[in-house]
Design a protein around this motif. Sequence first.
Motif, PDB file in Angstrom:
ATOM      1  N   GLU A   1       8.396 -12.874  -7.820  1.00 40.74           N
ATOM      2  CA  GLU A   1       9.121 -12.294  -8.949  1.00 40.74           C
ATOM      3  C   GLU A   1       8.251 -11.321  -9.740  1.00 40.74           C
ATOM      4  OE1 GLU A   1      10.777 -15.659 -11.022  1.00 40.74           O
ATOM      5  OE2 GLU A   1      12.648 -15.543  -9.857  1.00 40.74           O
ATOM      6  N   VAL A   2       6.962 -11.628  -9.867  1.00 39.21           N
ATOM      7  CA  VAL A   2       6.065 -10.691 -10.555  1.00 39.21           C
ATOM      8  C   VAL A   2       5.862  -9.445  -9.687  1.00 39.21           C
ATOM      9  CG1 VAL A   2       3.812 -10.367 -11.624  1.00 39.21           C
ATOM     10  CG2 VAL A   2       4.926 -12.593 -11.744  1.00 39.21           C
ATOM     11  N   SER A   3       5.718  -9.642  -8.371  1.00 40.29           N
ATOM     12  CA  SER A   3       5.588  -8.510  -7.453  1.00 40.29           C
ATOM     13  C   SER A   3       6.816  -7.607  -7.543  1.00 40.29           C
ATOM     14  CB  SER A   3       5.419  -9.004  -6.017  1.00 40.29           C
ATOM     15  OG  SER A   3       5.400  -7.931  -5.101  1.00 40.29           O
ATOM     16  N   LEU A   4       8.006  -8.208  -7.579  1.00 42.89           N
ATOM     17  CA  LEU A   4       9.244  -7.448  -7.698  1.00 42.89           C
ATOM     18  C   LEU A   4       9.294  -6.655  -8.998  1.00 42.89           C
ATOM     19  CD1 LEU A   4      12.271  -9.649  -6.540  1.00 42.89           C
ATOM     20  CD2 LEU A   4      11.434  -7.525  -5.532  1.00 42.89           C
ATOM     21  N   ALA A   5       8.956  -7.315 -10.093  1.00 42.90           N
ATOM     22  CA  ALA A   5       9.014  -6.648 -11.397  1.00 42.90           C
ATOM     23  C   ALA A   5       8.088  -5.434 -11.430  1.00 42.90           C
ATOM     24  CB  ALA A   5       8.643  -7.633 -12.503  1.00 42.90           C
ATOM     25  N   LEU A   6       6.893  -5.585 -10.895  1.00 44.10           N
ATOM     26  CA  LEU A   6       5.947  -4.474 -10.872  1.00 44.10           C
ATOM     27  C   LEU A   6       6.434  -3.358  -9.946  1.00 44.10           C
ATOM     28  CD1 LEU A   6       2.571  -6.439 -10.760  1.00 44.10           C
ATOM     29  CD2 LEU A   6       3.372  -4.961 -12.615  1.00 44.10           C
ATOM     30  N   ALA A   7       6.961  -3.726  -8.772  1.00 42.44           N
ATOM     31  CA  ALA A   7       7.435  -2.720  -7.821  1.00 42.44           C
ATOM     32  C   ALA A   7       8.578  -1.908  -8.409  1.00 42.44           C
ATOM     33  CB  ALA A   7       7.868  -3.389  -6.520  1.00 42.44           C
ATOM     34  N   ARG A   8       9.455  -2.563  -9.146  1.00 43.17           N
ATOM     35  CA  ARG A   8      10.562  -1.846  -9.787  1.00 43.17           C
ATOM     36  C   ARG A   8      10.057  -0.948 -10.913  1.00 43.17           C
ATOM     37  NH1 ARG A   8      14.069  -7.137  -9.287  1.00 43.17           N
ATOM     38  NH2 ARG A   8      15.507  -6.527  -7.615  1.00 43.17           N
ATOM     39  N   GLN A   9       9.184  -1.490 -11.725  1.00 43.47           N
ATOM     40  CA  GLN A   9       8.666  -0.746 -12.869  1.00 43.47           C
ATOM     41  C   GLN A   9       7.873   0.481 -12.437  1.00 43.47           C
ATOM     42  OE1 GLN A   9       6.246  -3.141 -15.447  1.00 43.47           O
ATOM     43  NE2 GLN A   9       5.688  -1.444 -16.777  1.00 43.47           N
TER      44      GLN A   9
ATOM     45  N   ASP B   1       8.132   2.103  -9.506  1.00 48.33           N
ATOM     46  CA  ASP B   1       8.849   2.905  -8.506  1.00 48.33           C
ATOM     47  C   ASP B   1       8.138   2.857  -7.158  1.00 48.33           C
ATOM     48  OD1 ASP B   1      10.769   4.548  -7.414  1.00 48.33           O
ATOM     49  OD2 ASP B   1       9.820   6.414  -8.082  1.00 48.33           O
ATOM     50  N   MET B   2       8.066   1.655  -6.589  1.00 45.34           N
ATOM     51  CA  MET B   2       7.426   1.426  -5.291  1.00 45.34           C
ATOM     52  C   MET B   2       8.493   0.966  -4.285  1.00 45.34           C
ATOM     53  SD  MET B   2       4.155  -0.737  -6.735  1.00 45.34           S
ATOM     54  CE  MET B   2       3.386  -0.966  -5.121  1.00 45.34           C
ATOM     55  N   PRO B   3       9.300   1.880  -3.728  1.00 43.20           N
ATOM     56  CA  PRO B   3      10.408   1.463  -2.867  1.00 43.20           C
ATOM     57  C   PRO B   3       9.991   0.679  -1.638  1.00 43.20           C
ATOM     58  CG  PRO B   3      10.051   3.845  -2.739  1.00 43.20           C
ATOM     59  CD  PRO B   3       9.227   3.340  -3.881  1.00 43.20           C
ATOM     60  N   GLU B   4       8.871   1.045  -1.024  1.00 45.55           N
ATOM     61  CA  GLU B   4       8.444   0.318   0.174  1.00 45.55           C
ATOM     62  C   GLU B   4       8.036  -1.105  -0.169  1.00 45.55           C
ATOM     63  OE1 GLU B   4       4.725   0.726   3.127  1.00 45.55           O
ATOM     64  OE2 GLU B   4       6.165   2.360   3.283  1.00 45.55           O
TER      65      GLU B   4
END
Length: 208
Positions: free
Chosen positions: A168-176, A178-181
């Motif tokens: 969930e932390v990885s997801l939040a950072l990826a969204r914030q 802009d890391m689509p891969e």
Amino acid sequence: ILHRLSDRFPSHVLVWPVRVQGETCGAEVAAAIHGFNAEPPHAGLARPELIIVARGGGSLARRAAGRRRGMLAPSWPGEAMAVYTEMEAYGQEVNDLMITLDSLSAQATLRATPSPAYDPALGETLSEKALALARKLDDRKAESRILWNLLLLNFYQGNYPGAVAAGEVSLALARQLDMPEQLAYTLNDIHRAYIGTGQLALAGKVLD
């Protein structure tokens, strides 16, 4: 792809069909790559000079299985690990923390993914070391990738709550950031952790 090759670069093409999603996708793609690399020359047919790994459309999360870095580990775990450990040594020698971070993160990914290189204890040590360095450098993109490693490590050891927490932390950072891969990687794996914790609604939602 075949049409474009035919139009622009006429050549002989070999196709190795594999599944493009599901639990066996990564292993099948890795086996195909290994098979092409190991293929002995036949009469009138040379070993391929170029391998293209490709598939059609699909949701972002479902495409992740075909793009996962760790998927390739069964084809070349020894060679990859040798390169990454050499990178780490060089980074320490020249005091380049970014090179050291990249090498630690790459090693952790190989150790976190079931393959001949799989070593959960070492993977956790490498991930924690890389995570501390990423936070020291304030490299939040690297932090997202390393937390994905921890998601995998926890999931494959049956610690589903731990996998969800890291994911969930990885997801939040990826969204914030802009890391689509990375978003695709984490979505693909966290849905299984949600299933493991009985959160079926969330598991379905992340694949929408």
